[in-house]
Design an enzyme around this catalytic site. Structure first.
Site, PDB file in Angstrom:
ATOM      1  N   GLY A  41       0.860  -1.338  -0.077  1.00 23.30           N
ATOM      2  CA  GLY A  41      -0.127  -0.196  -0.012  1.00 23.30           C
ATOM      3  C   GLY A  41       0.891   1.339  -0.118  1.00 23.30           C
ATOM      4  N   GLU A  44       1.556   1.759  -3.525  1.00 23.81           N
ATOM      5  CA  GLU A  44       0.204   2.224  -4.144  1.00 23.81           C
ATOM      6  C   GLU A  44      -0.045   3.654  -3.855  1.00 23.81           C
ATOM      7  OE1 GLU A  44      -2.715  -1.529  -4.573  1.00 23.81           O
ATOM      8  OE2 GLU A  44      -1.822  -1.320  -2.377  1.00 23.81           O
ATOM      9  N   GLU A  67       2.106  -7.929  -2.237  1.00 18.84           N
ATOM     10  CA  GLU A  67       0.836  -8.662  -1.780  1.00 18.84           C
ATOM     11  C   GLU A  67       0.875 -10.158  -1.924  1.00 18.84           C
ATOM     12  OE1 GLU A  67      -0.117  -4.187  -1.861  1.00 18.84           O
ATOM     13  OE2 GLU A  67       0.746  -5.713  -3.001  1.00 18.84           O
TER      14      GLU A  67
END
Length: 339
Positions: free
Chosen positions: A186, A189, A209
């Site tokens: 994340g 991201e 992930e």
């Protein structure tokens, strides 16, 4: 062959009809007035439209101004409005040292509140996202918090993260991610949602992930291919590979790579230099340029050119455009007001 030609012409006609519907739809989505007697011709919208769009919503979040202002007592996200020659630059500093800046419920809540305030503040010109923890940008999800969640809670929470990351991607002004350390899952991201990414050569980046038997859930499967290409994005996600700054620069994941300095903030300093380059430009032009690029990348070229035309039209009636011409004539720097 005749049947194939007829089918081809039929498909072409359907495509043209679809495009004719799509252009006005996109322009409505952009909030632009559009006159369409069969094709894109005239787009008209005065400064009042932009003033209305940028006006703070009633009852909306208001961040305290001033250098080194803090959003709340928990201090996990610091929002700084820079002053003097850096006026117009806002720095979002993630500060969860105990968790390597991992994304928690509280951090997402604070990011959401900050972004809601920033997107309606027309005095903001550029936003930098950085870490205030040495050696780390964001380590991804807070797995210690996640393991305590019931399975029914995980989906809604990931959806909330995705929504906040999307809000960052949709901020109307340029955004820069300054990656001075670890950016995994994340965290990467979050950086991918920014317009520009700069990193120290020692930084580590990856969508990891699949190691946890899940997939990127905050836009990584969509933004990484758009940044570096589908095949390479698949390779990185399938392998959960982690890249350093030089490797990330080589594949186009970041725009600039720098040797880390003794203070550990080389990427932030580069981001600040870039933000200063953006400051002198016309604020309205910067916003509609970003809009035209972002929306145009999602459609075919013909529709994208129509979006560009609609966005260009928004700069014509502005005071800033006239000021730019006058400053050129008088051989002086322009004084833009975002009007």
């Amino acid at each position: 062959m005749a049947a194939a030609a007829a089918a081809a012409f039929g498909a072409l006609g359907a495509l043209q009809a679809s495009r004719a519907r799509l252009v006005p739809a996109w322009c409505r989505r952009l909030g632009l007035g559009l006159g369409l007697p069969g094709s894109v011709t005239s787009m008209r919208a005065g400064p009042a439209m932009w003033a209305q769009r940028w006006a703070p919503a009633a009852g909306g979040a208001v961040l305290k101004r001033g250098y080194s202002s803090e959003v709340n007592a928990e201090n996990e996200l610091r929002v700084r409005y820079l002053e003097e020659e850096n006026r117009g630059i806002v720095v979002l500093g993630i500060n969860r040292a105990h968790a390597k800046n991992a994304i928690s419920k509280n951090l997402i809540k604070m990011l959401s509140k900050a972004v809601d305030a920033l997107k309606s503040d027309k005095k903001v010109r550029t936003i930098i996202v950085r870490s205030e923890v040495p050696g780390v940008f964001c380590a991804g999800a807070d797995l210690k918090e996640r393991v305590k969640m019931h399975s029914s809670e995980v989906g809604p929470f990931v959806s909330k993260i995705r929504a906040v990351v999307n809000d960052i991607a949709n901020l109307p002004v340029p955004t820069i991610a300054a990656i001075d350390g670890l950016a995994l899952g994340g965290g990467l991201e979050l950086a991918l949602a920014c317009d520009i990414r700069v990193a120290a050569s020692c930084a580590k980046m990856g969508l990891v992930e699949t190691k946890l038997a899940i997939i990127p859930g905050a836009g990584g499967t969509q933004r990484l291919p758009r940044a570096i290409g589908m095949s390479l994005a698949k390779e990185l996600i399938f392998s959960a590979r982690v890249l350093d700054g030089q490797e990330a620069k080589a594949i186009g994941l970041i725009s600039h790579v720098l040797e880390q300095n003794k203070e550990g903030d080389a990427a932030y300093r580069k981001a600040l230099d870039l933000a200063r380059e953006f400051l002198p430009q016309g604020p309205v032009a910067m916003r509609v340029a970003k809009l035209a690029i972002n929306q145009g990348m999602e459609v075919d070229l013909v529709t994208g050119l129509a979006i560009e035309e609609a966005c260009y039209a928004q700069t014509i009636p502005t005071k800033d455009r006239l000021e730019g011409l006058l400053a050129f004539k008088e051989k002086r720097p322009p004084r833009y007001k975002g009007e």
